[in-house]
Design an enzyme around this catalytic site. Structure first.
Site, PDB file in Angstrom:
ATOM      1  N   GLY A 133      68.282 -37.920 -25.037  1.00  0.00           N
ATOM      2  CA  GLY A 133      69.311 -36.970 -25.477  1.00  0.00           C
ATOM      3  C   GLY A 133      69.322 -36.947 -27.002  1.00  0.00           C
ATOM      4  O   GLY A 133      68.306 -37.242 -27.637  1.00  0.00           O
ATOM      5  N   ASN A 134      70.478 -36.655 -27.572  1.00  0.00           N
ATOM      6  CA  ASN A 134      70.559 -36.546 -29.040  1.00  0.00           C
ATOM      7  C   ASN A 134      70.062 -37.809 -29.732  1.00  0.00           C
ATOM      8  O   ASN A 134      69.169 -37.747 -30.592  1.00  0.00           O
ATOM      9  CB  ASN A 134      72.009 -36.227 -29.449  1.00  0.00           C
ATOM     10  CG  ASN A 134      72.198 -36.272 -30.959  1.00  0.00           C
ATOM     11  OD1 ASN A 134      72.211 -37.333 -31.569  1.00  0.00           O
ATOM     12  ND2 ASN A 134      72.297 -35.126 -31.587  1.00  0.00           N
ATOM     13  N   ALA A 135      70.587 -38.962 -29.350  1.00  0.00           N
ATOM     14  CA  ALA A 135      70.222 -40.200 -30.050  1.00  0.00           C
ATOM     15  C   ALA A 135      68.765 -40.585 -29.783  1.00  0.00           C
ATOM     16  O   ALA A 135      67.990 -40.843 -30.715  1.00  0.00           O
ATOM     17  CB  ALA A 135      71.162 -41.327 -29.630  1.00  0.00           C
ATOM     18  N   GLY A 136      68.357 -40.596 -28.513  1.00  0.00           N
ATOM     19  CA  GLY A 136      67.015 -41.064 -28.158  1.00  0.00           C
ATOM     20  C   GLY A 136      65.910 -40.172 -28.691  1.00  0.00           C
ATOM     21  O   GLY A 136      64.913 -40.668 -29.244  1.00  0.00           O
ATOM     22  N   LYS A 163      88.802 -43.018 -28.265  1.00  0.00           N
ATOM     23  CA  LYS A 163      87.754 -42.379 -27.470  1.00  0.00           C
ATOM     24  C   LYS A 163      88.427 -41.464 -26.461  1.00  0.00           C
ATOM     25  O   LYS A 163      89.570 -41.710 -26.065  1.00  0.00           O
ATOM     26  CB  LYS A 163      86.937 -43.442 -26.706  1.00  0.00           C
ATOM     27  CG  LYS A 163      85.575 -42.951 -26.288  1.00  0.00           C
ATOM     28  CD  LYS A 163      84.568 -43.113 -27.419  1.00  0.00           C
ATOM     29  CE  LYS A 163      83.210 -42.632 -27.066  1.00  0.00           C
ATOM     30  NZ  LYS A 163      82.222 -43.083 -28.077  1.00  0.00           N
ATOM     31  N   GLY A 219      66.409 -43.016 -22.831  1.00  0.00           N
ATOM     32  CA  GLY A 219      67.342 -41.922 -23.135  1.00  0.00           C
ATOM     33  C   GLY A 219      66.656 -40.935 -24.045  1.00  0.00           C
ATOM     34  O   GLY A 219      66.056 -41.322 -25.047  1.00  0.00           O
TER      35      GLY A 219
HETATM   36  N1  GLU Z   1      80.451 -40.803 -30.066  1.00  0.00           N
HETATM   37  C1  GLU Z   1      79.891 -41.414 -31.238  1.00  0.00           C
HETATM   38  C2  GLU Z   1      80.022 -42.920 -31.159  1.00  0.00           C
HETATM   39  O1  GLU Z   1      80.122 -43.485 -30.095  1.00  0.00           O
HETATM   40  C3  GLU Z   1      80.423 -40.814 -32.525  1.00  0.00           C
HETATM   41  C4  GLU Z   1      81.887 -40.927 -32.757  1.00  0.00           C
HETATM   42  C5  GLU Z   1      82.394 -40.138 -33.941  1.00  0.00           C
HETATM   43  O2  GLU Z   1      81.603 -39.505 -34.614  1.00  0.00           O
HETATM   44  O3  GLU Z   1      83.612 -40.171 -34.163  1.00  0.00           O
HETATM   45  O4  GLU Z   1      79.936 -43.597 -32.146  1.00  0.00           O
END
Ligand code: GLU
Length: 409
Positions: A216-219, A103, A214
């Site tokens: 954003g993209n996910a929510g 990360k 949320g």
């Molecule tokens: N940030 C996203 C996660 O937490 C995607 C990570 C990725 O696609 O490598 O799973």
């Protein structure tokens, strides 16, 4: 607020007690292979110099190259990034993709930067880490506040420095820069496939009332996906506050409203002002399914007892603390854990990486025809594993993941 990495380690302690794993594997998973801090100088539009702090944590690469997003947030710090990298290691293992966990992040509020400043900062992150990342070594992606455009700048910077033209160093790129169809909605879509696979066992094989924290993209994508499958979205919130309508929100109109006004609060539906609620109230909404899709540590021992949802599906990473998990378990509230529920994002990132390396371009249907069985099979395996060990789904997912990592050591 509980430190996210302590929470992650409390989860690891718990699984070690449940499954009696070999001490060595637990010891290996207690710290990252390496955590890197860099300083990124940026000449701002007014000519002044600002130095930002950036991070990359390479947690574990037993199953393949480190994989995981980059987060831009004012409160991002190395400990949060470490927790997120730990969860990425497990997430990739749960869905059985040949990737490890990593990360990244930068401590910054990107909303106050101009586009030029944001581009310099993003390219700066790659300049400092270009010898660490790479298609076969460590493959970043988007996370909170990072977009396809940012991924495209980063891929371009990496190509300039190394000459690598595959684009496989980073995923979540726009389609015209080598991105995969379906990557933008993959996190929410994957969560929906996991929900579909488990809904019968969880007693949710019906029209559900859904609350989402949320937008954003996910929510926002989750709101659209669940609504078009016939469910009722009764509440959503963004970082400021939320809206609640027991008869169901019109998600499409709400998305437009948020785009125009910058917030969900103040939304008017069929001429009537929709009731505003706080983020805390959203979590306590009486509903069948609660989807936290924002940040860590929003359900804690302070509010876990007030949660009324029957099932919680974690599209965010780490939204429930370990202490809250226990309270929810005792209240018979089932949690579909982040390392399963939001793994659709990294699954399609893996598909993007694979397409880049093979120079292929899959259709939208091809992507989702691969994602659906991957999510359904993983969800069923997690459910079985939890049942066999008489534990919750999070521990089921952890057992499955740690066994897979251990077998590949
Ligand atoms: N940030 C996203 C996660 O937490 C995607 C990570 C990725 O696609 O490598 O799973």
């Amino acid at each position: 607020m509980q430190d996210p990495f302590s929470n992650a380690m409390a989860q690891l302690d718990k699984v070690a007690k449940i499954k009696n794993f070999d001490n060595d594997i637990i010891a290996r998973l207690r710290q990252p292979n390496r955590d890197i801090k860099v300083s990124i100088p940026v000449v701002m539009d007014d000519g002044t110099l600002k130095i930002y702090e950036g991070y990359r944590v390479e947690y574990n690469n037993v199953l393949g190259p480190y994989k995981g997003g980059i987060r831009y947030h004012a409160s991002t710090n190395i400990s949060e990034v470490k927790a997120l990298a730990f969860w990425m290691s497990l997430k990739c293992a749960v869905i059985g993709i040949p990737m490890g966990g990593g990360k990244g992040g930068i401590t910054v509020n990107p909303k106050v930067l101009s586009k030029t400043e944001l581009e310099k900062l993003s390219r700066g992150w790659v300049q400092k880490l270009s010898d660490i990342i790479g298609p076969r070594k460590d493959v970043p992606a988007p996370d909170v506040n990072t977009t396809g455009e940012i991924m495209a700048w980063m891929a371009d910077e990496y190509e300039k420095i190394t000459g690598d033209k595959t684009g496989a160093v980073i995923t979540g790129k726009p389609i015209e820069n080598g991105g995969s169809l379906g990557r933008d909605t993959a996190t929410a879509q994957g969560g929906f496939f996991a929900f579909e696979a488990l809904k019968e066992q969880l007693g949710l094989n019906k029209k559900c009332n859904v609350a989402i924290q949320g937008f954003g993209n996910a929510g926002a994508n989750a709101a659209e996906i669940w609504q078009s499958a016939g469910h009722n979205i009764v509440a959503v919130s963004d970082s400021k506050s939320g809206v609640y309508n027991p008869d169901g929100l019109d998600v499409e109109k709400l998305m437009q409203f948020k785009k125009d006004s910058g917030a969900v609060s103040g939304f008017i539906q069929n001429g009537v002002a929709v009731k505003s609620i706080s983020n805390e109230e959203l979590l306590e909404t009486d509903c069948d399914l609660l989807i936290p899709a924002a940040f860590e540590n929003v359900i804690t021992e302070e509010n876990a007892d007030k949660i009324k949802a029957r099932v919680i599906l974690e599209l965010a990473n780490g939204p429930i603390t370990s202490a809250a998990d226990l309270i929810l378990f005792n209240k018979n509230i089932v949690v579909i854990p982040d390392v399963l529920a939001n793994s659709g994002g990294v699954a399609v990132s893996y598909f993007e990486w694979d397409q880049n390396l093979k120079n292929e371009h899959w259709t939208h249907d091809e992507v989702f025809e691969k994602l659906q069985p991957m999510m359904a099979e993983s969800a069923n395996k997690v459910f079985e594993t939890a049942k066999n060990s008489n534990t919750d789904l999070r521990m089921g997912a952890f057992i499955l993941a740690i066994e897979r990592i251990e077998q590949n050591l």
